[in-house]
Write a protein that holds these residues in place. Sequence first.
Motif: not given
Length: 159
Positions: A105-107, A113-115, A142-145, A150-151
Motif C-alpha cells: 500500500l505504501r507507495y 484511497e481505496l483503504l 494486522n491493523l497495527y501494521k 503500510d500507509v
Amino acid sequence: KRTPPKTVVILTEAGILLLWLVLEGSRVRALDKLRKQIHCLIMDLVKSPDNYDLNFVISSLNVGTFMEVACTDTIQELTNSAFEANRLGALSKAILVHGMQQRGLRYSKSQQELLLQILRSCKGEELTDLKNYIDGSGGYLNLYKLVYEDVSNNCRDEI
C-alpha cells in the motif's frame, strides 16, 4: 582453447534478448486478453442483484493476486459500485484490505484511497467487526501494521 570473437558473443546475446522479448510480448498480449475477460466477469457480478455472489467470490479468491493481475479500472469499478449499493459486508472489506496489504500500500495512492473508502464505509459495530477480521487473520498483516507501517503519513492522518 579459443574464445569466440567479441562480435559473435554480442550477436548471440542480442539473439537471446530478442527471443526473450518475443516470448514476453506474447505473454503480455495473453495477459491483456485475460484482463479484459476478468473485467467483464467482475462487472457482470457487480451488476447482479445478489450480494451473496459478490461476497462469495471475494472470499474465494486470492485478492492480492487479483489486484496485481486485474486492471486498475476493474478494481475501482468493483469497489465503487459495491460501496454505492452497500453490497459488501465487513468480512469482504477485511479481505480487500488484506489483499491490499499483500500487494503493498505504501507507495500506491489509489490503494490508499481505496483503504480510506473502506474504512469510511464502516460505522459502529461493522467497524469493530472489520478491525477484528483484520487482526484475526493469524498472520503479521494486522491493523497495527496497516496503520503504522503500510500507509503514508497523510493516509494515517486521515485514518
